[in-house]
Design a protein around this motif. Structure first.
Motif, PDB file in Angstrom:
ATOM      1  N   THR A 122      12.113 106.358  65.095  1.00  0.00           N
ATOM      2  CA  THR A 122      13.362 106.685  65.134  1.00  0.00           C
ATOM      3  C   THR A 122      14.279 106.538  63.897  1.00  0.00           C
ATOM      4  O   THR A 122      13.528 106.443  62.576  1.00  0.00           O
ATOM      5  CB  THR A 122      13.826 105.281  65.914  1.00  0.00           C
ATOM      6  OG1 THR A 122      13.513 104.767  65.160  1.00  0.00           O
ATOM      7  CG2 THR A 122      14.034 105.102  67.982  1.00  0.00           C
ATOM      8  N   ASN A 179      15.259  99.522  68.958  1.00  0.00           N
ATOM      9  CA  ASN A 179      16.231 101.172  68.759  1.00  0.00           C
ATOM     10  C   ASN A 179      16.252 101.558  67.429  1.00  0.00           C
ATOM     11  O   ASN A 179      16.074 102.724  67.549  1.00  0.00           O
ATOM     12  CB  ASN A 179      17.190 100.799  69.278  1.00  0.00           C
ATOM     13  CG  ASN A 179      18.428 100.109  68.193  1.00  0.00           C
ATOM     14  OD1 ASN A 179      17.666  99.173  66.849  1.00  0.00           O
ATOM     15  ND2 ASN A 179      19.400 100.694  67.744  1.00  0.00           N
ATOM     16  N   ALA A 180      15.034 100.605  67.233  1.00  0.00           N
ATOM     17  CA  ALA A 180      14.413 101.367  65.671  1.00  0.00           C
ATOM     18  C   ALA A 180      12.844 101.190  65.856  1.00  0.00           C
ATOM     19  O   ALA A 180      11.930  99.523  65.944  1.00  0.00           O
ATOM     20  CB  ALA A 180      14.411  99.963  64.368  1.00  0.00           C
ATOM     21  N   LYS A 197      23.782  98.753  62.232  1.00  0.00           N
ATOM     22  CA  LYS A 197      24.951  99.263  60.836  1.00  0.00           C
ATOM     23  C   LYS A 197      26.251  99.761  61.023  1.00  0.00           C
ATOM     24  O   LYS A 197      26.464 100.315  61.426  1.00  0.00           O
ATOM     25  CB  LYS A 197      23.567 100.243  60.565  1.00  0.00           C
ATOM     26  CG  LYS A 197      24.399 101.097  59.149  1.00  0.00           C
ATOM     27  CD  LYS A 197      24.508  99.994  58.261  1.00  0.00           C
ATOM     28  CE  LYS A 197      25.000 100.137  56.345  1.00  0.00           C
ATOM     29  NZ  LYS A 197      26.478 100.136  56.587  1.00  0.00           N
ATOM     30  N   LYS A 233      17.186 104.923  62.117  1.00  0.00           N
ATOM     31  CA  LYS A 233      18.333 104.386  61.730  1.00  0.00           C
ATOM     32  C   LYS A 233      18.676 104.115  60.432  1.00  0.00           C
ATOM     33  O   LYS A 233      17.341 104.913  59.533  1.00  0.00           O
ATOM     34  CB  LYS A 233      17.800 102.557  62.545  1.00  0.00           C
ATOM     35  CG  LYS A 233      18.034 102.915  64.132  1.00  0.00           C
ATOM     36  CD  LYS A 233      19.093 103.348  64.628  1.00  0.00           C
ATOM     37  CE  LYS A 233      19.034 103.730  66.539  1.00  0.00           C
ATOM     38  NZ  LYS A 233      20.145 103.925  67.208  1.00  0.00           N
ATOM     39  N   THR A 234      19.932 103.978  59.909  1.00  0.00           N
ATOM     40  CA  THR A 234      20.332 103.647  58.277  1.00  0.00           C
ATOM     41  C   THR A 234      19.287 102.485  58.011  1.00  0.00           C
ATOM     42  O   THR A 234      19.237 101.669  58.690  1.00  0.00           O
ATOM     43  CB  THR A 234      21.622 103.916  58.249  1.00  0.00           C
ATOM     44  OG1 THR A 234      22.696 104.546  58.528  1.00  0.00           O
ATOM     45  CG2 THR A 234      22.099 103.527  56.922  1.00  0.00           C
ATOM     46  N   GLN A 268      16.451 102.491  57.960  1.00  0.00           N
ATOM     47  CA  GLN A 268      15.161 101.479  59.218  1.00  0.00           C
ATOM     48  C   GLN A 268      14.184 101.421  58.021  1.00  0.00           C
ATOM     49  O   GLN A 268      13.347 100.228  57.943  1.00  0.00           O
ATOM     50  CB  GLN A 268      15.136 102.887  60.023  1.00  0.00           C
ATOM     51  CG  GLN A 268      13.619 102.566  60.272  1.00  0.00           C
ATOM     52  CD  GLN A 268      13.733 103.136  61.844  1.00  0.00           C
ATOM     53  OE1 GLN A 268      13.969 103.549  62.130  1.00  0.00           O
ATOM     54  NE2 GLN A 268      12.003 103.525  62.123  1.00  0.00           N
TER      55      GLN A 268
END
Length: 307
Positions: free
Chosen positions: A236, A208-209, A193, A238-239, A241
């Motif tokens: 996780t 990573n998500a 992002k 994440k923005t 996600q």
């Protein structure tokens, strides 16, 4: 650095770095030049009233030399904001923690056109807790359980829970149904992002998500479309996600203006909130060592009676 100016009307003072040298004789001259688009009389009045301070609490006057202080703090002149037609409710409050149900459309923290109209500023004013800060965040369009720290001395203990992923969160979402998908479904991807681009993106590379998706219930809406109520467990944070992972499976969340298709910017339609809700959050309280779990009392429009 701790601000030498207290929170005022729920809003923090703004910090500004002052250059060591330049064509300005005083700090005020630099500020006037930096904000040349702002009414200069208002800036001068703030310096004359003693409302500009340095880190040690010393008042920065109109004649304070440019290089006398590296940072100064001042209060922004805030525009009058129209109150958003949504309300937050308090789920829990003690001397250390405030847990609220954040409604759709209300941002967690001040930013852009929303300052007083943020959950943080509203709560600081409502509860008279100027030291209140969010421990995590929810998107403006996402509703549900949101935690705030009320005590700076214990704040780090709660923040550590999030940093070390000792928090369990569940979300609820309403989206279309695909008969070919088998649940529970675990989606893993690599997400990025950029601050300069509105949308989060999935790219090639090490994941990573991660999100676990479970279909809980289905209903047919008034138009004949079958919609599902999904339980989401992000591993996780994440923005965007959850919105991205559902959209990647052809399950774009109802009323999402970003994913899978970015819509043209339009005024908020309060009758069509994003159907995404932070449903619960659980953890072992770092002070009492007891397990706690907080549930949202809000509902998603298509499944109003689902627990």
């Amino acid at each position: 650095m701790k601000s030498p100016l207290p929170v005022r009307n729920g809003v923090n003072a703004t910090r500004m770095r002052i250059p060591v040298e330049g064509p300005w004789a005083t700090a005020m001259e630099y500020v006037l030049d930096r904000f040349s688009h702002v009414d200069p009389a208002g800036i001068v009045e703030r310096f004359e009233r003693g409302e500009v301070k340095a880190l040690d609490g010393e008042i920065v006057t109109p004649t304070t030399a440019l290089n006398e202080h590296m940072f100064i703090w001042y209060y922004r002149e805030l525009p009058v904001e129209k109150r958003l037609p949504v309300e937050l409710s308090i789920l829990h409050q003690d001397e250390h923690l405030v847990v609220v149900d954040k409604p759709h459309f209300l941002p967690t923290t001040p930013g852009g056109m929303y300052v007083q109209e943020s959950a943080l500023v509203r709560l600081r004013v409502l509860l008279d807790l100027p030291e209140l800060v969010p421990i995590h965040r929810l998107d403006r369009m996402t509703a549900g359980v949101l935690l705030f720290s009320a005590n700076p001395e214990t704040r780090g203990k709660y923040q550590t829970l999030f940093e070390k992923r000792r928090i369990e969160k569940t979300y609820r979402a309403v989206a279309p149904v695909r008969d070919d998908l088998k649940f529970p479904l675990v989606v893993r991807s690599r997400m990025i992002k950029s601050r300069t681009y509105l949308l989060a993106q999935e790219v090639e590379g090490e994941p990573n998500a991660e999100t676990r998706i479970e279909l809980m219930d289905t209903r047919v809406d008034a138009s004949g479309q079958t919609l599902g109520l999904y339980d989401l467990a992000p591993h996780t944070g994440k923005t965007h996600q959850l919105r991205v992972h559902l959209a990647s499976q052809g399950l774009g969340i109802l009323n999402d203006p970003f994913y899978p298709v970015l819509h043209e910017q339009a005024p908020d339609d309060y009758s069509k909130p994003l159907q995404l809700l932070a449903h619960s959050i659980s953890f072992q309280d770092p002070l009492t060592r007891e397990p706690v779990k907080y549930f949202s009392k809000l509902e998603l429009a298509q499944f109003p009676d689902h627990k």
